[in-house]
Design a protein around this motif. Structure first.
Motif, PDB file in Angstrom:
ATOM      1  N   PHE A 137       0.993  -1.134   0.044  1.00 41.22           N
ATOM      2  CA  PHE A 137      -0.100   0.106  -0.245  1.00 41.22           C
ATOM      3  C   PHE A 137       0.729   1.265  -0.155  1.00 41.22           C
ATOM      4  CE2 PHE A 137      -2.337  -3.379   2.255  1.00 41.22           C
ATOM      5  CZ  PHE A 137      -3.205  -3.577   1.598  1.00 41.22           C
ATOM      6  N   ASN A 138       0.337   2.333  -0.506  1.00 39.56           N
ATOM      7  CA  ASN A 138       0.955   3.611  -0.474  1.00 39.56           C
ATOM      8  C   ASN A 138       0.614   4.405   0.625  1.00 39.56           C
ATOM      9  OD1 ASN A 138       2.509   3.072  -2.826  1.00 39.56           O
ATOM     10  ND2 ASN A 138       0.973   4.080  -4.300  1.00 39.56           N
ATOM     11  N   TYR A 139       1.243   5.280   1.120  1.00 41.74           N
ATOM     12  CA  TYR A 139       0.924   6.385   2.200  1.00 41.74           C
ATOM     13  C   TYR A 139       1.163   7.475   1.842  1.00 41.74           C
ATOM     14  CZ  TYR A 139       0.923   2.022   5.178  1.00 41.74           C
ATOM     15  OH  TYR A 139       0.741   0.853   5.760  1.00 41.74           O
ATOM     16  N   GLN A 140       0.204   8.510   1.918  1.00 48.15           N
ATOM     17  CA  GLN A 140      -0.108   9.810   1.618  1.00 48.15           C
ATOM     18  C   GLN A 140       0.532  10.084  -0.027  1.00 48.15           C
ATOM     19  OE1 GLN A 140       1.723  11.624   4.841  1.00 48.15           O
ATOM     20  NE2 GLN A 140      -0.092  12.123   5.893  1.00 48.15           N
ATOM     21  N   GLY A 141       0.143   9.051  -0.990  1.00 46.31           N
ATOM     22  CA  GLY A 141       0.412   9.349  -2.219  1.00 46.31           C
ATOM     23  C   GLY A 141       1.928   8.832  -2.602  1.00 46.31           C
ATOM     24  N   SER A 142       2.646   8.242  -1.376  1.00 50.16           N
ATOM     25  CA  SER A 142       3.998   7.944  -1.912  1.00 50.16           C
ATOM     26  C   SER A 142       4.231   6.354  -1.906  1.00 50.16           C
ATOM     27  CB  SER A 142       4.955   8.545  -0.866  1.00 50.16           C
ATOM     28  OG  SER A 142       4.636   9.974  -0.993  1.00 50.16           O
ATOM     29  N   PHE A 143       4.935   5.927  -2.489  1.00 49.32           N
ATOM     30  CA  PHE A 143       5.543   4.372  -2.313  1.00 49.32           C
ATOM     31  C   PHE A 143       6.393   4.296  -1.123  1.00 49.32           C
ATOM     32  CE2 PHE A 143       4.693   4.948  -7.136  1.00 49.32           C
ATOM     33  CZ  PHE A 143       3.804   4.147  -7.213  1.00 49.32           C
ATOM     34  N   THR A 144       6.370   3.282  -0.558  1.00 46.74           N
ATOM     35  CA  THR A 144       7.185   2.787   0.568  1.00 46.74           C
ATOM     36  C   THR A 144       8.457   2.355   0.255  1.00 46.74           C
ATOM     37  OG1 THR A 144       5.903   0.574   0.980  1.00 46.74           O
ATOM     38  CG2 THR A 144       5.069   2.559   2.154  1.00 46.74           C
ATOM     39  N   SER A 145       8.738   1.952  -1.024  1.00 48.05           N
ATOM     40  CA  SER A 145      10.058   1.252  -1.369  1.00 48.05           C
ATOM     41  C   SER A 145      10.186   1.318  -2.914  1.00 48.05           C
ATOM     42  CB  SER A 145      10.152  -0.142  -0.971  1.00 48.05           C
ATOM     43  OG  SER A 145       9.132  -0.968  -1.743  1.00 48.05           O
ATOM     44  N   ASP A 146      11.440   1.458  -3.356  1.00 49.04           N
ATOM     45  CA  ASP A 146      11.536   1.407  -4.983  1.00 49.04           C
ATOM     46  C   ASP A 146      11.162  -0.091  -5.118  1.00 49.04           C
ATOM     47  OD1 ASP A 146      12.958   3.581  -4.824  1.00 49.04           O
ATOM     48  OD2 ASP A 146      14.979   2.916  -4.639  1.00 49.04           O
ATOM     49  N   LEU A 181     -10.152   1.375  10.781  1.00 53.72           N
ATOM     50  CA  LEU A 181      -9.010   0.892  10.854  1.00 53.72           C
ATOM     51  C   LEU A 181      -8.409   0.785  12.116  1.00 53.72           C
ATOM     52  CD1 LEU A 181      -6.340  -0.004   9.154  1.00 53.72           C
ATOM     53  CD2 LEU A 181      -5.655   2.319   9.122  1.00 53.72           C
ATOM     54  N   GLU A 182      -8.298  -0.602  12.448  1.00 55.54           N
ATOM     55  CA  GLU A 182      -7.882  -0.985  13.982  1.00 55.54           C
ATOM     56  C   GLU A 182      -6.482  -1.238  14.099  1.00 55.54           C
ATOM     57  OE1 GLU A 182     -10.186  -3.771  16.603  1.00 55.54           O
ATOM     58  OE2 GLU A 182      -8.744  -4.943  15.745  1.00 55.54           O
ATOM     59  N   ASP A 183      -5.812  -1.821  13.003  1.00 57.47           N
ATOM     60  CA  ASP A 183      -4.090  -1.964  13.099  1.00 57.47           C
ATOM     61  C   ASP A 183      -3.720  -2.085  11.851  1.00 57.47           C
ATOM     62  OD1 ASP A 183      -1.987  -2.478  14.234  1.00 57.47           O
ATOM     63  OD2 ASP A 183      -2.491  -4.565  15.175  1.00 57.47           O
ATOM     64  N   ASP A 184      -2.419  -1.718  11.602  1.00 57.83           N
ATOM     65  CA  ASP A 184      -1.518  -1.665  10.387  1.00 57.83           C
ATOM     66  C   ASP A 184      -0.332  -2.342  10.747  1.00 57.83           C
ATOM     67  OD1 ASP A 184      -0.315  -0.950   8.148  1.00 57.83           O
ATOM     68  OD2 ASP A 184      -0.604   1.020   8.206  1.00 57.83           O
ATOM     69  N   VAL A 185      -0.109  -3.613  10.240  1.00 54.55           N
ATOM     70  CA  VAL A 185       1.053  -4.395  10.738  1.00 54.55           C
ATOM     71  C   VAL A 185       2.113  -4.604   9.628  1.00 54.55           C
ATOM     72  CG1 VAL A 185       1.582  -6.492  11.861  1.00 54.55           C
ATOM     73  CG2 VAL A 185      -0.556  -5.644  12.165  1.00 54.55           C
ATOM     74  N   ALA A 186       3.361  -4.342   9.889  1.00 54.44           N
ATOM     75  CA  ALA A 186       4.126  -4.514   8.833  1.00 54.44           C
ATOM     76  C   ALA A 186       4.536  -5.997   8.805  1.00 54.44           C
ATOM     77  CB  ALA A 186       5.746  -3.767   9.265  1.00 54.44           C
ATOM     78  N   MET A 187       4.870  -6.340   7.413  1.00 54.51           N
ATOM     79  CA  MET A 187       4.703  -7.619   6.743  1.00 54.51           C
ATOM     80  C   MET A 187       6.343  -7.678   6.128  1.00 54.51           C
ATOM     81  SD  MET A 187       2.217  -9.813   7.660  1.00 54.51           S
ATOM     82  CE  MET A 187       2.145  -9.365   9.202  1.00 54.51           C
ATOM     83  N   PRO A 188       6.633  -8.886   5.803  1.00 55.12           N
ATOM     84  CA  PRO A 188       7.978  -8.836   4.950  1.00 55.12           C
ATOM     85  C   PRO A 188       7.644  -8.374   3.515  1.00 55.12           C
ATOM     86  CG  PRO A 188       7.179 -11.020   6.252  1.00 55.12           C
ATOM     87  CD  PRO A 188       6.046 -10.033   6.220  1.00 55.12           C
ATOM     88  N   ALA A 189       8.501  -8.076   2.779  1.00 51.54           N
ATOM     89  CA  ALA A 189       8.886  -7.538   1.510  1.00 51.54           C
ATOM     90  C   ALA A 189       7.637  -6.497   1.226  1.00 51.54           C
ATOM     91  CB  ALA A 189       8.171  -8.693   0.617  1.00 51.54           C
ATOM     92  N   ASN A 190       8.052  -5.561   1.999  1.00 47.56           N
ATOM     93  CA  ASN A 190       7.405  -4.131   1.882  1.00 47.56           C
ATOM     94  C   ASN A 190       5.916  -4.336   1.819  1.00 47.56           C
ATOM     95  OD1 ASN A 190       9.897  -2.508   1.953  1.00 47.56           O
ATOM     96  ND2 ASN A 190      10.039  -3.525  -0.175  1.00 47.56           N
ATOM     97  N   ASN A 191       5.278  -5.248   2.588  1.00 43.85           N
ATOM     98  CA  ASN A 191       3.777  -5.474   2.478  1.00 43.85           C
ATOM     99  C   ASN A 191       3.319  -5.085   3.921  1.00 43.85           C
ATOM    100  OD1 ASN A 191       3.217  -6.500  -0.094  1.00 43.85           O
ATOM    101  ND2 ASN A 191       4.461  -7.968   0.426  1.00 43.85           N
ATOM    102  N   ARG A 192       1.868  -4.800   4.021  1.00 47.23           N
ATOM    103  CA  ARG A 192       1.272  -4.598   5.284  1.00 47.23           C
ATOM    104  C   ARG A 192       0.057  -5.461   5.430  1.00 47.23           C
ATOM    105  NH1 ARG A 192       4.624  -1.110   7.720  1.00 47.23           N
ATOM    106  NH2 ARG A 192       2.889  -0.437   9.301  1.00 47.23           N
ATOM    107  N   LEU A 193      -0.503  -5.522   6.599  1.00 44.12           N
ATOM    108  CA  LEU A 193      -1.724  -6.084   6.716  1.00 44.12           C
ATOM    109  C   LEU A 193      -2.619  -5.413   7.918  1.00 44.12           C
ATOM    110  CD1 LEU A 193      -3.440  -8.721   6.838  1.00 44.12           C
ATOM    111  CD2 LEU A 193      -2.450  -9.521   9.047  1.00 44.12           C
ATOM    112  N   LEU A 194      -3.644  -4.749   6.925  1.00 47.47           N
ATOM    113  CA  LEU A 194      -4.498  -3.945   7.503  1.00 47.47           C
ATOM    114  C   LEU A 194      -5.629  -4.527   8.344  1.00 47.47           C
ATOM    115  CD1 LEU A 194      -4.800  -1.591   4.536  1.00 47.47           C
ATOM    116  CD2 LEU A 194      -3.311  -1.458   6.361  1.00 47.47           C
TER     117      LEU A 194
END
Length: 203
Positions: A137-146, A181-194
């Protein structure tokens, strides 16, 4: 000779960290709808690890066959036969559920399909039910990684309606359906679990 089952290395890599979150979110008996079952690896892994859940796999009618053999071979009593579900078509073939899980779907769907998925979940998810959405997912219109930027370019080259979605846009859809939105958890490979939670004010 045994039939070779469809296989996703990404599913194999991410199922353990996803399960760590699902164990906490789906801690009570519930019927959970999986949207976009794909190869069925997630469905089998999560249903086996969470026997108190009734796991309902589903996928687009054009892709539902991919997981059927794996689901049947698993022989799990809490793993239901796959449903053919086109999120953009009404009515959905399931009327109510206590939880939802979906992995790597919103960037494949066209935006109107994403909108309708949130609408249908909002109308059918029981009060206090959870919607767990995995992916980049992007945040505020920006990518989190290349790598996510390159992945987005690859998606849009395949089909212009595809692309990584922004959390603000997803949150807008969720709030309109009483999903917070209760939680936003960092996952491997620049993914998230919302993790979205339904409220007693949802339509």
């Amino acid at each position: 000779m045994a039939t070779e089952l469809p296989f996703s290395q990404a599913c194999e890599n991410n199922q353990a960290p996803i399960l760590d979150v699902l164990i906490e979110v789906f801690d009570q008996p519930a019927r959970v709808l999986e949207i976009g079952t794909g190869t069925g690896q997630h469905a089998v892994h999560f249903a086996r690890a969470l026997p108190h859940l009734q796991w309902q796999p589903s996928d687009h009618p054009d892709a539902a066959h991919l997981s059927r053999l794996r689901l049947e071979q698993a022989g799990l009593p809490n793993l239901l036969p796959i449903l053919k579900l086109d999120v953009g078509a009404r009515p959905w073939p399931i009327t109510e559920f206590d939880g939802v899980f979906s992995a790597n779907t919103t960037h494949i769907m066209a935006w109107p399909e994403v909108e309708q998925m949130f609408q249908e979940i909002g109308h059918r998810l029981t009060v206090n039910g959870a919607f767990c959405l995995y992916g980049p997912f992007n945040y505020q219109g920006s990518f989190t990684s290349d790598s996510n930027r390159q992945f987005d370019q690859h998606l849009r080259a395949r089909a212009p309606q595809m692309g990584i979605r922004d959390l603000d846009d997803l949150n807008f859809l969720a709030r309109a359906e009483g999903l917070l939105l209760e939680d936003d958890v960092a996952m491997p490979a620049n993914n998230r679990l919302l993790v979205f939670r339904s409220t007693d004010t949802h339509p």
